[in-house]
Design an enzyme around this catalytic site. Structure first.
Site, PDB file in Angstrom:
ATOM      1  CG  ASN A 254       1.128 -44.613 -11.208  1.00  0.00           C
ATOM      2  OD1 ASN A 254       0.783 -43.585 -10.543  1.00  0.00           O
ATOM      3  ND2 ASN A 254       2.177 -45.069 -11.165  1.00  0.00           N
TER       4      ASN A 254
ATOM      5  CG  HIS B 149       0.414 -45.763  -5.641  1.00  0.00           C
ATOM      6  ND1 HIS B 149       0.122 -44.685  -6.615  1.00  0.00           N
ATOM      7  CD2 HIS B 149       1.535 -46.365  -6.642  1.00  0.00           C
ATOM      8  CE1 HIS B 149       0.691 -44.359  -7.663  1.00  0.00           C
ATOM      9  NE2 HIS B 149       1.632 -45.481  -7.499  1.00  0.00           N
TER      10      HIS B 149
ATOM     11  CB  CYS C  10       4.052 -43.429  -6.503  1.00  0.00           C
ATOM     12  SG  CYS C  10       4.340 -43.478  -8.256  1.00  0.00           S
TER      13      CYS C  10
END
Length: 327
Positions: free
Chosen positions: A284, A254, A114
């Protein structure tokens, strides 16, 4: 001094939407449970048969080139961040180059989970500052649906598919990537991972039957470290550059969990109206979340705006970048 600056953004989002109501028909969950814990309402899923990360990445690159009026031959380097490559070899970056008719650049993949966009952007900047590359495309493309177990109620609600492409070029102006604060420690590798499919545990009937090719996560452990380390990285980079909350135009975090985003903004003493949040629409998308925010907020950004980009991912990987917007 030559610095590196983002000069354009392209993106691709699949048309198919997977809503919380859809998921409630697949596993024991509901909209209230998902929204309360992670803040996701829906996510995009690539449904086209035989399509993967390179297909989305190529469409994002073509969108970028069209917006900038560039030809494939204008690109010197393509770096692809992904945890869902088309295949172990060749690199997804190489496949994207072929699909976009980029013949004169070299390319490669990186896996920062990520945090991949942060790691990739920092690397792009090094190439540009050195003078060896003038036009670098950073592609972040993730088909997370391909590694999501839709029988696991704890993880299947989290992920979506998306791709972005940013152009990084040299500048002599006081804009671009000003500072980076990036980390990897390997400490959390047992809590967020894919168990099988690599050289340690190759694919077999047993690994497939045991669902070991999907994302495995121990949520409580990941959440605990994500909250502290992502916030620590942002505060540290602000202090290093003598920035206060009033100096920051936007936090670009994020998009993994709304509570983690809120905790980071609180540590920075930043009001919510200075935080880019689109997790409710896309979930996500791993390394694509941060540039997808930049893509959606592009028209609101002004030259000289101070942005803090922050992420936390498997490994563990985490960090923050200080970016002064360039257009």
């Amino acid at each position: 001094m030559i610095n590196a600056v983002i000069t354009g953004i392209g993106a691709y989002l699949p048309e198919t939407k997977l809503t919380n109501d859809d998921l409630s028909k697949m596993v024991d969950t509901n909209d209230e449970w998902i929204m309360t814990r992670v803040g996701i309402k829906e996510r995009r899923i690539l449904k086209t048969e035989g399509s993967g990360a390179s297909d989305m990445g190529a469409l994002a690159v073509k969108d970028l080139l069209a917006k900038k009026g560039l030809q494939p031959s204008d690109i010197d380097l393509v770096i692809c961040t992904t945890v869902t490559p088309d295949a172990p070899i060749p690199s997804t970056a190489a496949i994207i180059c072929d699909k976009c008719d980029i013949r004169d650049a070299h390319s490669f993949d990186i896996n920062g989970a990520c945090s991949g966009f942060l790691f990739g952007l920092d690397l792009c900047a090094q190439y540009v500052r050195s003078g060896s590359k003038k036009r670098v495309v950073l592609v972040s493309t993730e088909k997370m649906s391909s590694i999501t177990d839709y029988t696991d109620r704890t993880t299947c609600v989290l992920f979506g598919d998306a791709a972005t492409a940013v152009l990084v070029e040299p500048t002599e102006e006081h804009v671009g990537l000003m500072d980076s604060n990036l980390h990897t420690d390997g400490f959390g590798r047992h809590w967020l991972k894919i168990i099988a499919g690599g050289s340690v545990k190759p694919s077999s009937h047993e690994t497939v039957d045991n669902h070991e090719h999907f994302v495995y996560q121990e949520g409580k452990q990941v959440f605990k470290y994500a909250v502290t380390r992502m916030a620590d990285a942002t505060v540290d980079i602000m202090q290093r550059n003598n920035l206060t909350a009033s100096d920051i135009a936007w936090l670009v975090p994020h998009q993994a969990n709304l509570r983690i985003i809120d905790a980071t903004a609180e540590r920075m003493e930043l009001p919510k109206d200075k935080v880019m949040i689109n997790i409710q629409n896309y979930g996500n998308t791993t390394s694509a979340t941060i540039p997808l925010c930049l893509y959606e907020w592009e028209k609101q950004l002004k030259k000289g705006d101070n942005l803090i980009l922050a992420a936390f991912g498997a490994g563990f990987t985490w960090g923050a970048l200080y970016l002064k917007w360039g257009y």
